[in-house]
Design a protein around this motif. Sequence first.
Motif, PDB file in Angstrom:
ATOM      1  N   ILE A 156       6.951   4.130  19.481  1.00 31.71           N
ATOM      2  CA  ILE A 156       6.129   3.238  18.655  1.00 31.71           C
ATOM      3  C   ILE A 156       5.768   3.973  17.372  1.00 31.71           C
ATOM      4  O   ILE A 156       5.255   5.095  17.413  1.00 31.71           O
ATOM      5  N   VAL A 157       6.062   3.348  16.231  1.00 31.01           N
ATOM      6  CA  VAL A 157       5.705   3.949  14.936  1.00 31.01           C
ATOM      7  C   VAL A 157       4.666   3.064  14.265  1.00 31.01           C
ATOM      8  O   VAL A 157       4.878   1.859  14.104  1.00 31.01           O
ATOM      9  N   LYS A 158       3.516   3.671  13.911  1.00 28.99           N
ATOM     10  CA  LYS A 158       2.484   2.925  13.170  1.00 28.99           C
ATOM     11  C   LYS A 158       2.605   3.247  11.689  1.00 28.99           C
ATOM     12  O   LYS A 158       2.484   4.400  11.270  1.00 28.99           O
ATOM     13  N   LEU A 159       2.881   2.211  10.908  1.00 31.98           N
ATOM     14  CA  LEU A 159       2.907   2.363   9.458  1.00 31.98           C
ATOM     15  C   LEU A 159       1.487   2.076   8.980  1.00 31.98           C
ATOM     16  O   LEU A 159       1.064   0.914   8.885  1.00 31.98           O
ATOM     17  N   GLY A 160       0.739   3.147   8.741  1.00 28.74           N
ATOM     18  CA  GLY A 160      -0.668   2.989   8.370  1.00 28.74           C
ATOM     19  C   GLY A 160      -0.817   2.201   7.082  1.00 28.74           C
ATOM     20  O   GLY A 160       0.028   2.293   6.178  1.00 28.74           O
ATOM     21  N   GLY A 161      -1.899   1.440   7.014  1.00 33.00           N
ATOM     22  CA  GLY A 161      -2.183   0.682   5.795  1.00 33.00           C
ATOM     23  C   GLY A 161      -2.250   1.601   4.588  1.00 33.00           C
ATOM     24  O   GLY A 161      -1.903   1.206   3.464  1.00 33.00           O
ATOM     25  N   ASN A 169      -1.684   0.713  -1.340  1.00 31.64           N
ATOM     26  CA  ASN A 169      -2.741   1.513  -1.918  1.00 31.64           C
ATOM     27  C   ASN A 169      -4.042   0.757  -1.652  1.00 31.64           C
ATOM     28  O   ASN A 169      -4.264  -0.334  -2.187  1.00 31.64           O
ATOM     29  N   LYS A 170      -4.906   1.359  -0.825  1.00 35.56           N
ATOM     30  CA  LYS A 170      -6.100   0.627  -0.383  1.00 35.56           C
ATOM     31  C   LYS A 170      -7.039   0.253  -1.534  1.00 35.56           C
ATOM     32  O   LYS A 170      -7.864  -0.645  -1.396  1.00 35.56           O
ATOM     33  N   ASP A 171      -6.916   0.952  -2.666  1.00 29.88           N
ATOM     34  CA  ASP A 171      -7.827   0.654  -3.791  1.00 29.88           C
ATOM     35  C   ASP A 171      -7.295  -0.434  -4.705  1.00 29.88           C
ATOM     36  O   ASP A 171      -7.966  -0.861  -5.631  1.00 29.88           O
ATOM     37  N   GLU A 172      -6.079  -0.878  -4.444  1.00 30.38           N
ATOM     38  CA  GLU A 172      -5.482  -1.888  -5.325  1.00 30.38           C
ATOM     39  C   GLU A 172      -5.072  -3.103  -4.497  1.00 30.38           C
ATOM     40  O   GLU A 172      -4.102  -3.047  -3.727  1.00 30.38           O
ATOM     41  N   PRO A 173      -5.827  -4.225  -4.610  1.00 32.35           N
ATOM     42  CA  PRO A 173      -5.546  -5.393  -3.772  1.00 32.35           C
ATOM     43  C   PRO A 173      -4.084  -5.835  -3.850  1.00 32.35           C
ATOM     44  O   PRO A 173      -3.486  -5.841  -4.933  1.00 32.35           O
ATOM     45  N   PHE A 174      -3.544  -6.193  -2.723  1.00 27.11           N
ATOM     46  CA  PHE A 174      -2.166  -6.697  -2.597  1.00 27.11           C
ATOM     47  C   PHE A 174      -1.118  -5.773  -3.215  1.00 27.11           C
ATOM     48  O   PHE A 174      -0.150  -6.224  -3.812  1.00 27.11           O
ATOM     49  N   SER A 175      -1.312  -4.474  -3.044  1.00 21.54           N
ATOM     50  CA  SER A 175      -0.300  -3.530  -3.525  1.00 21.54           C
ATOM     51  C   SER A 175       0.610  -3.171  -2.361  1.00 21.54           C
ATOM     52  O   SER A 175       0.181  -3.127  -1.211  1.00 21.54           O
ATOM     53  N   GLY A 216      -4.864  -6.900   4.163  1.00 21.87           N
ATOM     54  CA  GLY A 216      -5.719  -7.399   5.240  1.00 21.87           C
ATOM     55  C   GLY A 216      -7.199  -7.122   5.076  1.00 21.87           C
ATOM     56  O   GLY A 216      -8.031  -8.031   5.218  1.00 21.87           O
ATOM     57  N   HIS A 217      -7.535  -5.867   4.774  1.00 18.72           N
ATOM     58  CA  HIS A 217      -8.952  -5.467   4.811  1.00 18.72           C
ATOM     59  C   HIS A 217      -9.864  -6.208   3.819  1.00 18.72           C
ATOM     60  O   HIS A 217     -10.935  -6.675   4.217  1.00 18.72           O
TER      61      HIS A 217
END
Length: 261
Positions: free
Chosen positions: A3-8, A13-19, A51-52
Motif C-alpha cells: 500500500i502506497v500513501k500519496l500524502g496530500g 501544495n497545501k498553501d495553494e488551493p487546488f494545486s 480536500g482540506h
Amino acid sequence: MIIVKLGGSVISNKDEPFSFNEEAVKNIAEEISSFYPEKKFVIVHGGGSYGHPLASKYKIREGMGGIERMIGTSITHQAMLELNGKIIDIFLSKALPAFSVSPSSIFIMKAGKIAYGNIKVIMELVERGFIPVLFGDVCLDEEKGIDILSGDNIISYLEEKMDVEKVIFLMDVDGIYDKNPEEEDANLIENIDEYISIDSSIKKFDVTGGIENKIKEAMNMRCRVYFINGFMRGNLSKAIEGKKVGSIKEADKSYKSHQPL
Ligand code: ADP
Ligand code: IPE
C-alpha cells in the motif's frame, strides 16, 4: 501487496488551493511501473489543497447540518474525484491499470473510524492485476451522519483486513522526526520501534495535526511501515526493495504476509 500513501503534502501544495504537483506524481508512477506487475499495489492519496479547505469551509467534521452542508459534502467529494482523476490519468499514461474506488461508496464510519467496509471489490481488483486508487473522502457516519475519512484511516483498515507486505507513506519531509521538522534541532528517527520503546509513549513525538494520527495508525499495523520523502527520486524504489530509507517501523515478529507478492 504493497500500500502506497500519496500524502496530500506531496501531490499538492497545501498553501495553494487546488494545486496539483504533476511532476511528483509522474515520478512516483514511473517508479511503481518498474515493479509492476511483479508487485501488486493499492494506492491511497490524500486530500491536500483539494480536500482540506472545502472540508473545513463546509464544516463536514461537525456532521449533518442542513442542505448547505449536504451540498458542501457533495462539492468536497467532487473535488476529490477531480484530484483522483488527475492521478489516475498519470498512472494510465505510464501503462499502469489504475482503477478509481470511491471510499464513500464502500465505507461507513463511526467515532472517527471505519465501522463498515465492503472491500471485496478492492481484493478482487488486486487479484486481477488492477491497481485500486482510493483517497481521503467524505463519508457517511453512523452517529454524526457524515464525516471526513482520512487516507491514513483507510490504510489501517486495509492493513488489518488484507494480506499486506508493507505500507509506504510518501510525505514532504524525510520521515518521522523527534520534534516538528521545522525546528532546527529536529532529528530524523530511522527506527521508530527503538525510539518508541524508550518510553513506549507516542507522546514522545512533538507532533502536530495529521502526523500524530499517522504515527498512531502505523504503530498499530502488523506489517513493516516506511515513512519517506515523496519528492526524492529513488526513495520509493528503495522502500519497495526493502532497503533502508526514511523512518521504518518493523513488522510485528509474529506477522508474516502470506503471499509476499
Ligand atoms: P500528508 O499530507 O503527507 O499525509 P501530513 O500533512 O498529515 O501528511 O503530515 C506531514 C507533515 O507533518 C509534514 O509536512 C511535517 O511538517 C509535519 N510534522 C509535524 N511534526 C512532525 C514529526 N515529528 N515528524 C514528521 N513530520 C512532522
Ligand atoms: C483528507 O484526506 C480528505 C479530505 C479532506 C476530503 P487525508 O487526511 O488522507 O489527506 P492529507 O494526506 O492529509 O492531505
